[in-house]
Enzyme design. Structure first.
Site, PDB file in Angstrom:
ATOM      1  N   ASP A  30      40.425  51.121  30.409  1.00  0.00           N
ATOM      2  CA  ASP A  30      41.025  50.171  30.986  1.00  0.00           C
ATOM      3  C   ASP A  30      41.362  48.787  30.085  1.00  0.00           C
ATOM      4  OD1 ASP A  30      42.012  49.492  34.353  1.00  0.00           O
ATOM      5  OD2 ASP A  30      41.955  47.741  33.018  1.00  0.00           O
ATOM      6  N   ASN A  87      43.007  52.678  44.425  1.00  0.00           N
ATOM      7  CA  ASN A  87      43.526  51.581  45.174  1.00  0.00           C
ATOM      8  C   ASN A  87      45.123  51.958  45.730  1.00  0.00           C
ATOM      9  OD1 ASN A  87      41.809  49.837  44.614  1.00  0.00           O
ATOM     10  ND2 ASN A  87      42.813  49.233  42.664  1.00  0.00           N
ATOM     11  N   GLY A  93      45.696  46.746  46.634  1.00  0.00           N
ATOM     12  CA  GLY A  93      45.567  46.209  45.331  1.00  0.00           C
ATOM     13  C   GLY A  93      46.150  47.055  44.194  1.00  0.00           C
ATOM     14  N   GLN A  94      46.804  47.958  44.684  1.00  0.00           N
ATOM     15  CA  GLN A  94      47.706  48.747  43.588  1.00  0.00           C
ATOM     16  C   GLN A  94      48.697  47.982  42.710  1.00  0.00           C
ATOM     17  OE1 GLN A  94      49.500  52.501  45.029  1.00  0.00           O
ATOM     18  NE2 GLN A  94      49.748  53.458  42.867  1.00  0.00           N
ATOM     19  N   HIS A 100      45.709  56.486  39.777  1.00  0.00           N
ATOM     20  CA  HIS A 100      44.927  56.530  38.651  1.00  0.00           C
ATOM     21  C   HIS A 100      43.345  56.234  39.675  1.00  0.00           C
ATOM     22  CE1 HIS A 100      46.975  52.443  39.307  1.00  0.00           C
ATOM     23  NE2 HIS A 100      45.713  52.141  39.317  1.00  0.00           N
ATOM     24  N   LEU A 101      42.449  56.913  39.037  1.00  0.00           N
ATOM     25  CA  LEU A 101      40.931  56.863  39.680  1.00  0.00           C
ATOM     26  C   LEU A 101      40.257  55.743  38.730  1.00  0.00           C
ATOM     27  CD1 LEU A 101      38.904  57.568  41.682  1.00  0.00           C
ATOM     28  CD2 LEU A 101      38.451  59.701  40.141  1.00  0.00           C
ATOM     29  N   HIS A 102      39.895  54.891  39.250  1.00  0.00           N
ATOM     30  CA  HIS A 102      39.015  53.777  38.707  1.00  0.00           C
ATOM     31  C   HIS A 102      37.626  54.191  38.554  1.00  0.00           C
ATOM     32  CE1 HIS A 102      41.736  50.074  38.555  1.00  0.00           C
ATOM     33  NE2 HIS A 102      42.347  50.686  39.555  1.00  0.00           N
TER      34      HIS A 102
HETATM   35  P1  AMP Z   1      45.608  49.210  39.814  1.00  0.00           P
HETATM   36  O1  AMP Z   1      45.546  47.602  40.136  1.00  0.00           O
HETATM   37  O2  AMP Z   1      44.818  49.940  40.803  1.00  0.00           O
HETATM   38  O3  AMP Z   1      47.065  49.604  40.140  1.00  0.00           O
HETATM   39  O4  AMP Z   1      45.017  49.234  38.533  1.00  0.00           O
HETATM   40  C1  AMP Z   1      45.922  49.089  37.433  1.00  0.00           C
HETATM   41  C2  AMP Z   1      44.797  49.210  36.315  1.00  0.00           C
HETATM   42  O5  AMP Z   1      45.714  49.463  35.139  1.00  0.00           O
HETATM   43  C3  AMP Z   1      44.321  47.728  35.985  1.00  0.00           C
HETATM   44  O6  AMP Z   1      42.911  47.813  36.072  1.00  0.00           O
HETATM   45  C4  AMP Z   1      45.043  47.580  34.571  1.00  0.00           C
HETATM   46  O7  AMP Z   1      43.959  46.434  33.733  1.00  0.00           O
HETATM   47  C5  AMP Z   1      45.067  48.752  34.037  1.00  0.00           C
HETATM   48  N1  AMP Z   1      46.110  48.784  33.017  1.00  0.00           N
HETATM   49  C6  AMP Z   1      47.357  48.468  32.904  1.00  0.00           C
HETATM   50  N2  AMP Z   1      48.124  48.670  32.113  1.00  0.00           N
HETATM   51  C7  AMP Z   1      47.214  49.247  31.170  1.00  0.00           C
HETATM   52  C8  AMP Z   1      47.429  49.765  29.672  1.00  0.00           C
HETATM   53  N3  AMP Z   1      48.435  49.742  29.014  1.00  0.00           N
HETATM   54  N4  AMP Z   1      46.087  50.291  29.284  1.00  0.00           N
HETATM   55  C9  AMP Z   1      45.171  50.486  30.025  1.00  0.00           C
HETATM   56  N5  AMP Z   1      44.711  50.060  31.136  1.00  0.00           N
HETATM   57  C10 AMP Z   1      45.862  49.349  31.600  1.00  0.00           C
END
Ligand code: AMP
Ligand code: ZN
Length: 114
Positions: A30, A87, A93-94, A100-102
């Site tokens: 991330d 999310n 909070g998406q 994507h799986l955090h």
């Molecule tokens: P969400 O809020 O669950 O949609 O998470 C999106 C995640 O994507 C956030 O934790 C961001 O920091 C991450 N993110 C956004 N752009 C990038 C990128 N170019 N490379 C890596 N992570 C990213």
């Protein structure tokens, strides 16, 4: 999906720090880590939200979780544990509408989440 940042990462059009990749999923660090280890595991195919999953995607989602576990083991997180999060949409909070799986680890997580 031309405007999807994660599709661009899959296509190699924007740089990312990839930790795992095959023909179905990709995992990368991330860009704004919320823990000492923060990895995103995504399908290569564009799927907007987890609400868009169908029974055809059962194996794909299982693979994403098992892959997160493998990455966690390699990062030395299996002893103390870690958190896996999807999310979903506004209230979840998406921010990026490509599922994507955090994988978050390396510190004690709090509960309830913010
Ligand atoms: P969400 O809020 O669950 O949609 O998470 C999106 C995640 O994507 C956030 O934790 C961001 O920091 C991450 N993110 C956004 N752009 C990038 C990128 N170019 N490379 C890596 N992570 C990213
Ligand atoms: Zn996408």
């Amino acid at each position: 999906m031309p405007d999807c940042i994660f599709c661009k990462i899959v296509a190699g059009e924007i740089p990312s720090d990839i930790v795992y990749q095959d023909d179905e999923i990709i995992a990368f660090k991330d860009i704004n880590p919320q823990a000492p280890h923060h990895i995103l595991i995504i399908p290569c195919r564009h799927i907007e939200t987890i609400l868009d999953l169908t029974t055809d995607d059962t194996a794909l989602i299982g693979k994403m979780i098992l892959n997160a576990n493998n990455i966690a083991r390699k990062l030395g997180l299996s002893k103390n544990g870690y958190r896996l999060v999807f999310n979903c949409k506004h209230d979840g909070g998406q921010d990026v509408y490509h599922i994507h799986l955090h994988l978050l680890g390396g510190r004690k997580m709090t509960w309830p989440p913010g």
